[in-house]
Scaffold this motif. Sequence first.
Motif, short mmCIF file in Angstrom:
data_model
loop_
_atom_site.label_atom_id
_atom_site.label_comp_id
_atom_site.label_asym_id
_atom_site.label_seq_id
_atom_site.Cartn_x
_atom_site.Cartn_y
_atom_site.Cartn_z
N SER A 2 0.81 -1.21 0.00
CA SER A 2 0.00 0.00 0.00
C SER A 2 0.84 1.26 0.00
O SER A 2 0.34 2.33 -0.31
N ASP A 3 2.14 1.16 0.30
CA ASP A 3 2.99 2.33 0.43
C ASP A 3 4.31 2.10 -0.31
O ASP A 3 5.20 1.40 0.18
N VAL A 4 4.43 2.68 -1.49
CA VAL A 4 5.62 2.48 -2.33
C VAL A 4 6.87 3.00 -1.64
O VAL A 4 7.92 2.35 -1.68
N ASP A 5 6.79 4.15 -0.98
CA ASP A 5 7.97 4.71 -0.31
C ASP A 5 8.46 3.80 0.82
O ASP A 5 9.66 3.59 0.98
N ALA A 6 7.53 3.26 1.61
CA ALA A 6 7.91 2.35 2.69
C ALA A 6 8.52 1.07 2.13
O ALA A 6 9.51 0.56 2.66
N ALA A 7 7.96 0.57 1.03
CA ALA A 7 8.50 -0.63 0.40
C ALA A 7 9.90 -0.36 -0.14
O ALA A 7 10.80 -1.19 0.01
N ARG A 8 10.10 0.80 -0.77
CA ARG A 8 11.42 1.16 -1.29
C ARG A 8 12.45 1.20 -0.17
O ARG A 8 13.55 0.64 -0.29
N ALA A 9 12.11 1.85 0.93
CA ALA A 9 13.03 1.97 2.07
C ALA A 9 13.33 0.59 2.67
O ALA A 9 14.48 0.29 3.02
N PHE A 10 12.32 -0.25 2.79
CA PHE A 10 12.50 -1.56 3.39
C PHE A 10 13.33 -2.48 2.49
O PHE A 10 14.35 -3.03 2.91
N TYR A 11 12.88 -2.66 1.25
CA TYR A 11 13.56 -3.61 0.37
C TYR A 11 14.95 -3.13 -0.05
O TYR A 11 15.86 -3.93 -0.21
N GLY A 12 15.10 -1.82 -0.21
CA GLY A 12 16.41 -1.29 -0.58
C GLY A 12 17.32 -1.08 0.61
O GLY A 12 18.46 -1.54 0.62
N GLY A 13 16.82 -0.38 1.64
CA GLY A 13 17.65 -0.02 2.78
C GLY A 13 17.85 -1.11 3.79
O GLY A 13 18.97 -1.33 4.27
N VAL A 14 16.79 -1.82 4.14
CA VAL A 14 16.89 -2.85 5.18
C VAL A 14 17.34 -4.18 4.61
O VAL A 14 18.27 -4.79 5.10
N ILE A 15 16.68 -4.63 3.54
CA ILE A 15 17.01 -5.93 2.95
C ILE A 15 18.25 -5.84 2.05
O ILE A 15 18.99 -6.80 1.91
N GLY A 16 18.48 -4.69 1.45
CA GLY A 16 19.67 -4.51 0.63
C GLY A 16 19.52 -4.93 -0.82
O GLY A 16 20.51 -5.15 -1.51
N LEU A 17 18.29 -5.00 -1.30
CA LEU A 17 18.08 -5.34 -2.71
C LEU A 17 18.21 -4.09 -3.57
O LEU A 17 17.99 -2.97 -3.10
N GLY A 18 18.53 -4.28 -4.83
CA GLY A 18 18.45 -3.18 -5.77
C GLY A 18 16.99 -2.86 -6.01
O GLY A 18 16.17 -3.76 -6.17
N VAL A 19 16.64 -1.58 -5.99
CA VAL A 19 15.26 -1.16 -6.15
C VAL A 19 15.19 -0.07 -7.21
O VAL A 19 15.93 0.91 -7.13
#
Length: 117
Positions: A2-19
């Motif tokens: 539901s929240d693209v910005d939260a997903a970007r921060a989580f998957y990129g910043g926390v998980i470390g995936l390329g986003v």
Amino acid sequence: MSDVDAARAFYGGVIGLGVEDSMGGLRLALPSGQGVFVYPKDEHEPASFTILNFVVPDIGAAVDDLNAAGVVTKIYDEPHSFGTDERGIAWGSRSGQGPDICWFRDPAGNVLSIIGA
């Protein structure tokens, strides 16, 4: 999600995936080189099953890293729920019941896991 910005921060910043932003959603670059497209959905309801598994060389260190980033890894508390320890790790290799695995949720509430290699 539901929240693209939260997903970007989580998957990129926390998980470390390329986003990458893509068509109103996100393209996630998995460690295998494959990509996954995630997109926002009105009235999103989280999946009731694990949607992504990540294999890690050291599950204890990976759990510590997730916890340090504020991710809750103890999401199953019921006595019948996989026999997880205080950090949420089910030590399958110790009991002969499968791999070592730990579940957690993304910002949209979907269940993810890390699995010890």
